[in-house]
Design an enzyme around this catalytic site. Structure first.
Site, PDB file in Angstrom:
ATOM      1  CG  ASP A   1      -1.957   1.076   1.217  1.00 10.42           C
ATOM      2  OD1 ASP A   1      -2.152   1.710   0.176  1.00 10.42           O
ATOM      3  OD2 ASP A   1      -2.572   1.328   2.276  1.00 10.42           O
TER       4      ASP A   1
ATOM      5  CB  VAL B   1      -9.172  -5.337  -0.944  1.00  4.19           C
ATOM      6  CG1 VAL B   1      -9.481  -4.569  -2.222  1.00  4.19           C
ATOM      7  CG2 VAL B   1      -7.671  -5.342  -0.676  1.00  4.19           C
TER       8      VAL B   1
HETATM    9  P1  IMP Z   1       1.813  -0.253   3.862  1.00  5.64           P
HETATM   10  O1  IMP Z   1       2.846  -0.225   4.952  1.00  5.64           O
HETATM   11  O2  IMP Z   1       1.035   1.037   3.800  1.00  5.64           O
HETATM   12  O3  IMP Z   1       2.334  -0.690   2.516  1.00  5.64           O
HETATM   13  O4  IMP Z   1       0.689  -1.241   4.337  1.00  5.64           O
HETATM   14  C1  IMP Z   1       0.829  -2.572   4.328  1.00  5.64           C
HETATM   15  C2  IMP Z   1      -0.094  -3.207   5.324  1.00  5.64           C
HETATM   16  O5  IMP Z   1      -1.316  -2.463   5.522  1.00  5.64           O
HETATM   17  C3  IMP Z   1      -0.521  -4.528   4.754  1.00  5.64           C
HETATM   18  O6  IMP Z   1       0.359  -5.541   5.155  1.00  5.64           O
HETATM   19  C4  IMP Z   1      -1.919  -4.689   5.298  1.00  5.64           C
HETATM   20  O7  IMP Z   1      -1.870  -5.330   6.555  1.00  5.64           O
HETATM   21  C5  IMP Z   1      -2.432  -3.289   5.470  1.00  5.64           C
HETATM   22  N1  IMP Z   1      -3.286  -2.873   4.321  1.00  5.64           N
HETATM   23  C6  IMP Z   1      -2.995  -2.013   3.336  1.00  5.64           C
HETATM   24  N2  IMP Z   1      -4.005  -1.885   2.465  1.00  5.64           N
HETATM   25  C7  IMP Z   1      -4.979  -2.705   2.916  1.00  5.64           C
HETATM   26  C8  IMP Z   1      -6.302  -3.033   2.420  1.00  5.64           C
HETATM   27  O8  IMP Z   1      -6.801  -2.552   1.379  1.00  5.64           O
HETATM   28  N3  IMP Z   1      -6.990  -3.934   3.162  1.00  5.64           N
HETATM   29  C9  IMP Z   1      -6.511  -4.503   4.305  1.00  5.64           C
HETATM   30  N4  IMP Z   1      -5.287  -4.230   4.784  1.00  5.64           N
HETATM   31  C10 IMP Z   1      -4.526  -3.340   4.097  1.00  5.64           C
END
Ligand code: IMP
Ligand code: MG
Length: 181
Positions: free
Chosen positions: A102, A152
């Site tokens: 994300d 999602v």
């Molecule tokens: P990042 O550090 O922002 O890349 O987020 C990664 C973590 O956020 C993932 O491992 C997920 O646990 C959570 N996450 C990000 N987007 C979503 C989503 O659309 N649904 C559920 N969990 C998400």
């Protein structure tokens, strides 16, 4: 639980077919090496089981438990490690496994920490990659599916710890996400 979805993006059969392809690529790329998989819990729990059983190579599995969302639908910007020490990856060929890319905060923080231990190589595999401008630059080496920037759930992914056990991946209905998030 399915009634809480706005729509299904990937059903179970579609996910498994894609895992066949990813596993074949990973198995080819690492055929002469011993892989150390570092999987990020809890979101990747079904991915670990379904992907790794499709890779017929000797490998080592380490799991890291981190939380970045604190049960919310938007990143808090801070990563909380639930264990004291990182896996020893010195001299290893590391494949980091996570459910979704994300903001990139989780994967870039973990990659940095692992790289400090002197691994031979580090690659990243995610089931889902959100198409968006990221605060951190992360280029995953293996991606299951690219998706739009929507929230999602299912197949390990949660909203406030719910929906992980849905066998498919779908977009959560907007009216179920708390308005402040
Ligand atoms: P990042 O550090 O922002 O890349 O987020 C990664 C973590 O956020 C993932 O491992 C997920 O646990 C959570 N996450 C990000 N987007 C979503 C989503 O659309 N649904 C559920 N969990 C998400
Ligand atoms: Mg996660």
């Amino acid at each position: 639980m399915q009634a809480d979805l706005d729509r299904i993006l990937f059903d179970e059969a579609t996910i498994h077919r894609r895992l066949d392809e990813l596993a074949a690529r990973i198995s080819r790329d690492y055929r002469d090496r011993e892989l150390t998989v570092v999987a990020i819990l809890n979101g990747s729990v079904f991915l670990i089981a379904d992907l790794l059983r499709r890779i017929p190579l000797p490998l080592k599995l380490d799991c890291l438990s981190v939380a970045s969302y604190h049960g919310q639908a938007k990143p808090s910007g801070e990563l909380v490690f639930r264990q004291v020490s990182m896996p020893d990856v010195a001299g290893r060929d590391v494949l980091i496994l996570d459910d979704i890319l994300d903001s990139g905060m989780t994967l870039s923080t973990i990659r940095e920490k692992l790289e400090a231990a002197g691994p031979l190589s580090v690659r990243i595999c995610v089931l889902l990659e959100k198409k968006k401008n990221r605060t951190r630059t992360i280029e995953p080496d293996y991606v299951g599916f690219e998706i739009a920037d929507e929230f999602v759930v299912g197949y390990g992914l949660d909203y406030k710890e719910r929906y992980r056990n849905l066998p498919c991946i779908g977009v959560l209905r907007k009216d179920l996400i708390a308005p402040t998030e």
